[in-house]
Design a protein around this motif. Structure first.
Motif, PDB file in Angstrom:
ATOM      1  N   THR A 184       0.806  -1.225   0.000  1.00  0.00           N
ATOM      2  CA  THR A 184       0.000   0.000   0.000  1.00  0.00           C
ATOM      3  C   THR A 184       0.839   1.274   0.000  1.00  0.00           C
ATOM      4  O   THR A 184       0.367   2.322  -0.434  1.00  0.00           O
ATOM      5  N   LYS A 185       2.068   1.200   0.521  1.00  0.00           N
ATOM      6  CA  LYS A 185       2.905   2.417   0.567  1.00  0.00           C
ATOM      7  C   LYS A 185       4.300   2.110   0.038  1.00  0.00           C
ATOM      8  O   LYS A 185       5.303   2.322   0.731  1.00  0.00           O
ATOM      9  N   PRO A 186       4.405   1.588  -1.195  1.00  0.00           N
ATOM     10  CA  PRO A 186       5.738   1.185  -1.683  1.00  0.00           C
ATOM     11  C   PRO A 186       6.701   2.359  -1.752  1.00  0.00           C
ATOM     12  O   PRO A 186       7.915   2.200  -1.620  1.00  0.00           O
ATOM     13  N   GLU A 187       6.149   3.578  -1.919  1.00  0.00           N
ATOM     14  CA  GLU A 187       7.031   4.745  -2.106  1.00  0.00           C
ATOM     15  C   GLU A 187       7.895   5.003  -0.873  1.00  0.00           C
ATOM     16  O   GLU A 187       9.023   5.464  -1.003  1.00  0.00           O
ATOM     17  N   ILE A 188       7.370   4.680   0.342  1.00  0.00           N
ATOM     18  CA  ILE A 188       8.162   4.923   1.561  1.00  0.00           C
ATOM     19  C   ILE A 188       9.431   4.081   1.523  1.00  0.00           C
ATOM     20  O   ILE A 188      10.524   4.568   1.811  1.00  0.00           O
ATOM     21  N   VAL A 230      15.100   1.167   1.593  1.00  0.00           N
ATOM     22  CA  VAL A 230      15.207  -0.090   2.335  1.00  0.00           C
ATOM     23  C   VAL A 230      14.346  -1.148   1.654  1.00  0.00           C
ATOM     24  O   VAL A 230      13.283  -0.832   1.107  1.00  0.00           O
ATOM     25  N   GLU A 231      14.876  -2.347   1.673  1.00  0.00           N
ATOM     26  CA  GLU A 231      14.135  -3.455   1.056  1.00  0.00           C
ATOM     27  C   GLU A 231      13.197  -4.078   2.091  1.00  0.00           C
ATOM     28  O   GLU A 231      13.672  -4.459   3.167  1.00  0.00           O
ATOM     29  N   GLY A 284      13.091 -16.041  -7.109  1.00  0.00           N
ATOM     30  CA  GLY A 284      12.764 -15.303  -8.337  1.00  0.00           C
ATOM     31  C   GLY A 284      11.880 -14.097  -8.066  1.00  0.00           C
ATOM     32  O   GLY A 284      11.526 -13.371  -8.992  1.00  0.00           O
ATOM     33  N   PHE A 285      11.550 -13.854  -6.826  1.00  0.00           N
ATOM     34  CA  PHE A 285      10.637 -12.754  -6.522  1.00  0.00           C
ATOM     35  C   PHE A 285      11.344 -11.469  -6.165  1.00  0.00           C
ATOM     36  O   PHE A 285      12.386 -11.476  -5.529  1.00  0.00           O
ATOM     37  N   ASN A 286      10.694 -10.383  -6.529  1.00  0.00           N
ATOM     38  CA  ASN A 286      11.220  -9.081  -6.200  1.00  0.00           C
ATOM     39  C   ASN A 286      10.658  -8.682  -4.822  1.00  0.00           C
ATOM     40  O   ASN A 286       9.459  -8.757  -4.606  1.00  0.00           O
ATOM     41  N   ASN A 287      11.554  -8.258  -3.914  1.00  0.00           N
ATOM     42  CA  ASN A 287      11.090  -7.881  -2.556  1.00  0.00           C
ATOM     43  C   ASN A 287      10.028  -6.804  -2.581  1.00  0.00           C
ATOM     44  O   ASN A 287       9.204  -6.727  -1.691  1.00  0.00           O
ATOM     45  N   ARG A 288      10.085  -5.959  -3.598  1.00  0.00           N
ATOM     46  CA  ARG A 288       9.148  -4.838  -3.620  1.00  0.00           C
ATOM     47  C   ARG A 288       7.926  -5.117  -4.485  1.00  0.00           C
ATOM     48  O   ARG A 288       7.131  -4.238  -4.756  1.00  0.00           O
TER      49      ARG A 288
END
Ligand code: ATP
Length: 385
Positions: free
Chosen positions: A154-158, A164-165, A266-270
């Protein structure tokens, strides 16, 4: 009136009307029996032909191409090839469908959609109806899960701004019935994400030989339905420490675990698929699962303390008409009870009041319910000893 018919020796015999009727009825009867035997004969011939046919293989449609060509992957050996089909089937074929192919690898018919198998093993909830107000206690735990699972959605921009990952996967551990699944559902609800649950033990026991494929499909589905939260319950069934016994069962579990690790790597943390898992046996887990970049946040979900038990009892009795129920006393009597047991106590107290044909649930109903639920739990514990 009398009729004359000829017998085999050429002489003629006089038959009465009654005898003729009797013979006609017998003839009709024989004709019907003959028809039935003919039908049975045809059916046996058909079955016989069917048994003589070679078995069909099952493949999954990867893509449909021009000129009635279809890109397929055969189940079992994972071989990929391009095949042909008749026009009337072609329009119905969609990627992900299961089809039967003959020994020349042409598609003969549609077997079903792989989604059918997925729903057999996965529980998919578009928007779980659970919110945080339905969880008693566990405040700090909920906050930690929100930080790791909800805020990246919901707040990926933070996370970007701070640089930070977020953790890739979060593992909840604790006794059964303490609210692990409940937290995961509430977080999915809060994040407006699709909740996809798969049980590790069901995967191992019901889908022998298909474990790795199911894990692949779980993550494909999660990507298709993103934003989504993947929740692997009883992960110890596929992620226990490796055994050296080399039995085929454990080799199969190994393959499933390897697939899970590969999918996580294979997944992206974000990304907008978040991964959660739960277990009652964190001590048994393969360290490979707990390495950074996999389940790198481990959170204990403990038995509820006094205040939490009070809250849980209040939550599960909120819709009941109560009469002088002493919650403090109930909290005292339910030490070491799980949230699931407290829920069962409220439900049982309500049922006892219904049986009494009462207008409200009284303290005595709760006291009887506590006894009943505690006895049941003790009996279950003894079964596992
Ligand atoms: P398992 O390990 O057996 O899967 P779990 O920890 O995932 O158990 P849940 O399925 O979340 O347990 O809990 C079972 C039920 O118990 C929930 O549906 C809920 O009604 C009740 N419950 C458990 N913990 C709580 C809690 N903290 N607050 C309110 N209800 C709870």
């Amino acid at each position: 009136m009398e009729e004359t018919i000829f017998n085999a020796s050429g002489g003629d015999t006089d038959l009465s009307g009654l005898q003729v009727q009797d013979l006609k009825a017998k003839l009709l009867d024989l004709k019907m029996k003959n028809d039935l035997l003919l039908k049975e004969n045809n059916q046996l011939k058909r079955e016989n032909n069917q048994l003589k046919r070679p078995p069909l293989f099952v493949a999954v449609v990867l893509d449909t191409m021009e000129n009635s060509e279809v890109y397929l992957r055969q189940q079992g050996n994972n071989q990929e090839y391009i095949s042909q089909t008749i026009d009337e089937l072609r329009d119905a074929l969609k990627p992900g469908m299961k089809v039967a192919v003959n020994n020349t690898l042409s598609i003969v018919r549609i077997v079903g959609n792989t989604f059918d198998t997925r729903v057999r093993v996965m529980e998919l909830d578009e928007s779980p109806e659970v919110d945080f107000s339905q969880i008693g206690g566990l405040r700090e735990e909920i906050e930690e899960v929100r930080e790791a699972v909800e805020y990246p959605l919901t707040k990926p921009e933070i996370f970007k701004r701070i640089g930070v990952e977020p953790p890739k996967g979060i593992l909840l551990h604790g006794p059964p019935g303490t609210g692990k699944t409940l937290i995961a559902k509430a977080v999915a609800h809060q994040a407006n994400a699709v909740f996809i649950r798969m049980s590790g033990s069901e995967l191992v026991h019901k889908f022998i030989g298909e474990g790795a494929q199911m894990v692949r499909e779980l993550f494909t589905l999660a990507r298709e339905r993103a934003p989504s939260i993947v929740f692997i319950d009883e992960i110890d069934a596929i992620g226990s420490m490796r055994t050296q016994d080399g039995t085929s069962g454990s080799a199969e579990v190994q393959r499933t675990l390897m697939q899970l690790l590969a999918e996580m790597d294979g997944f992206n943390n974000r990304g907008d698929v978040r991964i959660m898992a739960a277990t009652n046996r964190v001590d048994m887990l393969d360290p490979a699962l707990l390495r950074p970049g996999r389940f790198d946040r481990i959170l204990e979900i403990p038995l509820p303390d006094e205040d939490s038990r009070h809250e849980i009892l209040k939550i599960h009795s909120a819709k009941m008409t109560l009469d002088a129920v002493d919650f403090r006393e109930l909290v005292r009597l339910t030490e070491n009870s799980t949230g699931a047991e407290l829920q069962a106590i409220c439900r049982e107290a309500g049922m006892i009041a219904v049986r009494r044909d009462a207008d409200s649930v009284e303290m005595n109903d709760f006291l009887n319910a506590v006894k009943k639920v505690k006895n049941k739990s003790c009996a279950e514990d003894r079964m596992f000893l």
